[in-house]
Design a protein around this motif. Structure first.
Motif, short mmCIF file in Angstrom:
data_model
loop_
_atom_site.label_atom_id
_atom_site.label_comp_id
_atom_site.label_asym_id
_atom_site.label_seq_id
_atom_site.Cartn_x
_atom_site.Cartn_y
_atom_site.Cartn_z
N ILE A 105 0.86 -1.18 0.00
CA ILE A 105 0.00 0.00 0.00
C ILE A 105 0.90 1.23 0.00
CG2 ILE A 105 -0.17 0.14 2.53
CD1 ILE A 105 -3.10 1.04 2.12
N ALA A 106 0.45 2.30 -0.64
CA ALA A 106 1.19 3.57 -0.65
C ALA A 106 0.39 4.60 0.12
CB ALA A 106 1.42 4.04 -2.09
N PHE A 107 1.02 5.24 1.10
CA PHE A 107 0.33 6.27 1.88
C PHE A 107 0.24 7.59 1.13
CE2 PHE A 107 1.15 4.35 6.35
CZ PHE A 107 0.24 3.35 6.06
N ALA A 108 1.01 7.73 0.07
CA ALA A 108 0.93 8.93 -0.78
C ALA A 108 1.39 8.54 -2.18
CB ALA A 108 1.80 10.06 -0.23
N ARG A 109 0.74 9.10 -3.18
CA ARG A 109 1.09 8.77 -4.56
C ARG A 109 2.26 9.62 -5.05
NH1 ARG A 109 -2.33 5.50 -7.20
NH2 ARG A 109 -4.39 5.10 -6.32
N VAL A 110 3.07 9.01 -5.91
CA VAL A 110 4.14 9.73 -6.60
C VAL A 110 3.76 9.78 -8.07
CG1 VAL A 110 6.57 9.71 -7.25
CG2 VAL A 110 5.90 9.01 -4.94
N LEU A 113 4.16 -4.48 2.86
CA LEU A 113 5.07 -3.41 2.49
C LEU A 113 4.29 -2.10 2.39
CD1 LEU A 113 7.19 -5.15 -0.31
CD2 LEU A 113 7.68 -4.99 2.14
N VAL A 114 4.76 -1.09 3.12
CA VAL A 114 4.13 0.23 3.11
C VAL A 114 5.09 1.20 2.42
CG1 VAL A 114 3.20 2.10 4.50
CG2 VAL A 114 2.88 -0.28 5.24
N PHE A 115 4.61 1.84 1.36
CA PHE A 115 5.43 2.77 0.58
C PHE A 115 5.15 4.21 1.01
CE2 PHE A 115 5.61 -1.04 -1.81
CZ PHE A 115 6.69 -0.98 -2.68
N LEU A 116 6.19 4.91 1.42
CA LEU A 116 6.10 6.33 1.76
C LEU A 116 6.89 7.14 0.75
CD1 LEU A 116 6.82 6.17 5.61
CD2 LEU A 116 4.61 6.09 4.48
N SER A 117 6.35 8.28 0.35
CA SER A 117 7.09 9.16 -0.55
C SER A 117 8.28 9.77 0.19
CB SER A 117 6.19 10.28 -1.07
OG SER A 117 5.05 9.75 -1.70
N THR A 118 9.41 9.85 -0.47
CA THR A 118 10.58 10.48 0.14
C THR A 118 10.52 12.00 -0.03
OG1 THR A 118 11.82 10.17 -1.92
CG2 THR A 118 12.05 8.47 -0.24
N SER A 119 11.35 12.69 0.71
CA SER A 119 11.42 14.15 0.59
C SER A 119 12.01 14.53 -0.77
CB SER A 119 12.30 14.71 1.71
OG SER A 119 13.64 14.27 1.56
#
Length: 246
Positions: A38-43, A109-115
């Motif tokens: 899952i992605a908590f924010a889209r890229v 797996l949890v996907f977070l957008s990087t800075s």
């Protein structure tokens, strides 16, 4: 003279191709596991990414987990984006890496957008991994996964839970909380010796679902964030049949 055959043999061995006597290269050990993501924010542009030697597709949902997928490949696990070069050829480039511990067979797996600063290096996601066995707990319960370096305390109705730094804790409603149906919830985190409020809300106690609650340091907002993912354990009760009008 015996010296000449020896010299000829020595020169022959010296100028043989380097790979002729080389030992066959051992294959890198492969890892195999099943995962949901899952992605908590889209890229933008990376709603679909790829993994494995065959570059299988992973569509990153943002509300619920993806369908279970099989990974078999080298360690660590690398995820790729896809683009076209100047000649129109498709090329794959790494966007995230995760080290799944050996022995785990099912992983979340949890996907977070990087800075923005980190994204300039090519690393577009930070991946948090969790043993999927921890997602198996009774309906109405919450499993708190504290991925931060500080303790987190949760008050649910009159029950209290402490999820220490880099650990997890499971909440199961007692009879009183379950009967209440909807209860007040407050989440605090410890900062420099004092407890600070992270979230204040109300939760419904529903025995048909359970919820994974991730507490993490958001790399973009630069603060502690909280995100819950609900799993349905059973189908909702059927709607009552309507009587036919004569």
């Amino acid at each position: 003279m015996p010296f000449r055959p020896f010299l000829a043999g020595f020169l022959l061995a010296l100028f043989q191709p380097a790979g002729l006597f080389a030992q066959p290269k051992e294959e890198e050990p492969k890892q195999k596991f099943t995962f949901k993501a899952i992605a908590f924010a889209r890229v933008p542009g990376l709603e679909e990414i790829y993994f494995g030697e065959e570059r299988e597709t992973l569509r990153l949902p943002s509300r619920n987990f993806s369908q279970p997928l099989e990974y078999e490949g080298t360690y660590p696990t690398i995820f790729y984006g896809k683009k076209k070069d100047e000649e129109g050829n498709e090329i794959y480039y790494p966007v995230a890496t995760v080290e799944v511990p050996e022995g785990l067979k099912e992983v979340i797996l949890v996907f977070l957008s990087t800075s923005r600063k980190v994204a300039l290096t090519g690393r577009r996601f930070q991946i948090l991994q969790l043993d999927a066995d921890k997602a198996r707990f009774p309906g109405g319960g919450r499993h708190f996964v504290n991925l931060t370096t500080t303790d987190v305390g949760v008050t649910i109705g009159e029950q209290k839970i402490l999820a220490r730094a880099q650990s997890s804790a499971t909440f199961v409603p007692d009879a009183k909380t379950a009967e209440a149906g909807r209860v007040p919830v407050q989440v605090h985190f410890r900062w420099e010796g004092t407890w600070r409020l992270l979230s204040s809300t109300r939760w419904t106690m529903d025995s048909r679902v359970n919820t994974l609650v991730f507490i993490f340091e958001d790399p973009i907002r630069k603060r502690i964030s909280l995100r819950g993912i609900t799993n349905r354990l059973s189908a909702p009760p059927p709607l009552p049949e309507e009587s036919e009008e004569e």
